[in-house]
Write an enzyme that holds these catalytic residues in place. Structure first.
Site, PDB file in Angstrom:
ATOM      1  N   ASP A 179       0.844  -1.194   0.000  1.00 29.69           N
ATOM      2  CA  ASP A 179       0.000   0.000   0.000  1.00 29.69           C
ATOM      3  C   ASP A 179       0.882   1.249   0.000  1.00 29.69           C
ATOM      4  O   ASP A 179       1.586   1.517   0.980  1.00 29.69           O
ATOM      5  CB  ASP A 179      -0.898  -0.015   1.246  1.00 29.69           C
ATOM      6  CG  ASP A 179      -2.099   0.901   1.114  1.00 29.69           C
ATOM      7  OD1 ASP A 179      -2.142   1.705   0.171  1.00 29.69           O
ATOM      8  OD2 ASP A 179      -2.996   0.815   1.967  1.00 29.69           O
ATOM      9  N   ASP A 180       0.885   1.978  -1.106  1.00 25.86           N
ATOM     10  CA  ASP A 180       1.652   3.228  -1.231  1.00 25.86           C
ATOM     11  C   ASP A 180       3.159   2.990  -1.305  1.00 25.86           C
ATOM     12  O   ASP A 180       3.944   3.819  -0.835  1.00 25.86           O
ATOM     13  CB  ASP A 180       1.382   4.176  -0.059  1.00 25.86           C
ATOM     14  CG  ASP A 180      -0.003   4.788  -0.081  1.00 25.86           C
ATOM     15  OD1 ASP A 180      -0.806   4.428  -0.954  1.00 25.86           O
ATOM     16  OD2 ASP A 180      -0.291   5.621   0.796  1.00 25.86           O
ATOM     17  N   CYS A 216      -5.598   4.779  -3.652  1.00 23.50           N
ATOM     18  CA  CYS A 216      -5.826   3.386  -3.267  1.00 23.50           C
ATOM     19  C   CYS A 216      -7.035   2.723  -3.910  1.00 23.50           C
ATOM     20  O   CYS A 216      -6.918   1.720  -4.615  1.00 23.50           O
ATOM     21  CB  CYS A 216      -5.941   3.296  -1.745  1.00 23.50           C
ATOM     22  SG  CYS A 216      -4.447   3.801  -0.862  1.00 23.50           S
TER      23      CYS A 216
END
Length: 501
Positions: free
Chosen positions: A45-46, A81
């Site tokens: 994530d990221d 996201c």
């Protein structure tokens, strides 16, 4: 050689993972489809690639980059996201699956997604084809449900956005909350428990989605002293004023000096959070090997979007159309993929679904916007492609921060005092870009749908850090060509998304 490649390759070369690629590619005709292949997808994530986001993950690099393929030009099609994850699950651009941002009103786990898109996403197709399917981790930002999404045999879905402690999970239809357990370790346990039961009698698809290195950047206690000397990368575009669209030119033009130490701390913590993911990946490979499944399993490792950390005086976030935010790591290991392969052809996260369907010997639906990854292309030169990057800005009256010198009516978002109120997003921070790569071509052209109708364009081959906006200096005919390409790409469906305009 392009200037984009060294930035990525340096991450891997540190670990002596790169060799001459003259013989690294397997021929397309050597590939034979096999419906019993297994698939593991690990989605962080990221996680950036431009700011050395892969560098601390030595085990991941050893198992995947050293034993498989590295895609040097991999992109998200929406640098935030929920839209990106929706694209990865469906193989479709956001304008087709209708998830435009991280809110329910923006389509994140909304009615259209649940009723129209989700039932025909990749897990449903694989389950219907006889696959055992497993999910553990963050799903979509607005998922707060006791319902198991269609297509999953085993389901351990996080409620809401990324967390490290104090999390709630839907465990196969039952809600469970944990306070002291570290979420990545929880996913580690559940994933290994599932894989330890697998055998060669039924193929499986496992998707593991840990929170790292997303905010609040909380490492496991065993890792919180690592990398004491690491700092945020002082790239040429770090903490400078810029001639870009209005959101990036808001005052103050640069971040205060005292904030730069916080960016250094964030970089260290991001790396620290990834250590638990590195351990997870190591265990996944180990258990697959022990179960004699590794040689028949494709392992994909990627992130939903990139990340910036001080570039153009933006504090820490994603959402922007620049290389830091849209480039993602993509490593693939599996049957017939030669070790230490580096592929430079442009690819996108929407390509993972058709790739898995092709490997599973299943029909690729005509409405998929992605195309199979060129895992077996011989080195006859980079493939030309135009990839759409689309983003719809977020911001409303409720995202107003009274501590910052703006008005609620401005509908700004992510304005924080520790970043000198230099906001990260707004209701009309909306744009479309065409990322165009090919032989001797590395270009990006963007049009903003704001009050200025701002245009940005960069020749990445000569301007890696996107310092010189040539959008208003282009020949009118070239600018018109790219503007037409955006009109077509933002309306494309299926094979029309593959056309070079």
């Amino acid at each position: 050689m392009w200037q984009t490649k060294p930035y990525f390759v340096v991450v891997i070369s540190v670990f002596f993972l790169l060799a001459s690629c003259a013989n690294c590619y397997s021929s397309a005709q050597n590939y034979s489809k096999n419906p019993s292949y297994n698939f593991v997808l690990i989605l962080t994530d990221d996680q950036d690639i431009m700011l050395n986001g892969l560098m601390p993950m030595t085990k991941t690099l050893q198992h995947l980059a050293n034993e498989g393929a590295t895609f040097a030009n991999a992109f998200t099609t929406s640098p935030v996201c929920c839209p990106s994850r929706s694209s990865l699950l469906t193989g479709k651009y956001a304008h087709n699956h209708k998830t435009q941002n991280n809110s329910i009103s923006g389509g994140c786990y909304g009615q259209f997604w649940q009723q129209t898109i989700e039932p025909s996403a990749l897990p449903a197709m694989l389950l219907n084809a006889g696959y055992e399917t497993f999910f553990a981790g963050k799903y979509l930002n607005e998922y707060f449900s006791d319902t198991i999404p269609p297509g999953w045999s085993q389901w351990f879905g996080l409620h809401g956005n990324s967390r490290y402690y104090n999390f709630t999970v839907n465990e196969n239809g039952k809600t469970a909350s944990y306070s002291n357990q570290y979420f990545t370790d929880y996913l580690h346990h559940k994933s290994i428990e599932f894989l330890s039961r697998m055998n060669n009698e039924r193929p499986f698809y496992a998707m593991i989605s840990p929170p790292a290195p997303h905010a609040p950047f909380t490492p496991a206690k065993r890792h919180d002293k690592l990398f004491p000397n690491v700092k945020a990368m002082r790239t040429p575009n770090f903490n400078i004023s810029s001639k870009k669209h209005w959101l990036l030119t808001m005052q103050p033009s640069t971040l205060p000096p005292e904030f730069l130490e916080k960016l250094d701390s964030i970089q260290r913590k991001r790396w620290q959070t990834l250590m638990a993911v590195d351990e997870l990946l190591d265990s996944v490979v180990t258990v697959l090997q022990e179960r004699q499944l590794l040689d028949n399993t494709y392992i994909f490792f990627t992130s939903d979007n990139g990340f910036h950390l001080g570039q153009f005086s933006q504090a820490y976030d994603k959402r922007q159309p620049y290389e830091t935010d849209i480039r993602v790591p993509l490593l693939v290991r599996g049957p017939k993929i030669h070790p230490k392969t580096v592929l430079e052809s442009p690819v996108a996260l929407i390509d993972i679904v058709p790739t898995i369907l092709q490997l599973a010997d299943l029909e690729i639906p005509s409405l998929l916007d992605g195309q199979p990854l060129p895992l077996w292309k011989e080195p006859k030169g980079i493939l030309e492609r135009q990839i759409l990057i689309e983003y719809w800005g977020e911001g409303n009256l409720e995202t107003y921060n009274s501590q910052c010198p703006w008005q609620a009516e401005d509908r700004l978002q992510l304005c924080t005092t520790d970043a000198a109120c230099h906001c990260q997003d707004a209701w009309n921070n909306t744009y479309n870009c065409v990322r165009h790569l090919g032989p001797d071509l590395n270009f990006v052209y963007c049009e903003f749908q704001d009050n200025q109708n701002f245009v940005e364009a960069y020749d990445i081959s000569n301007d890696l850090y996107e310092m010189d906006n040539i959008g208003y200096e282009m020949l009118p005919s070239v600018r018109a060509k790219y503007s037409l390409a955006l009109q077509n790409l933002t309306a494309c469906i299926g094979s029309t998304c593959h056309t070079i305009y």
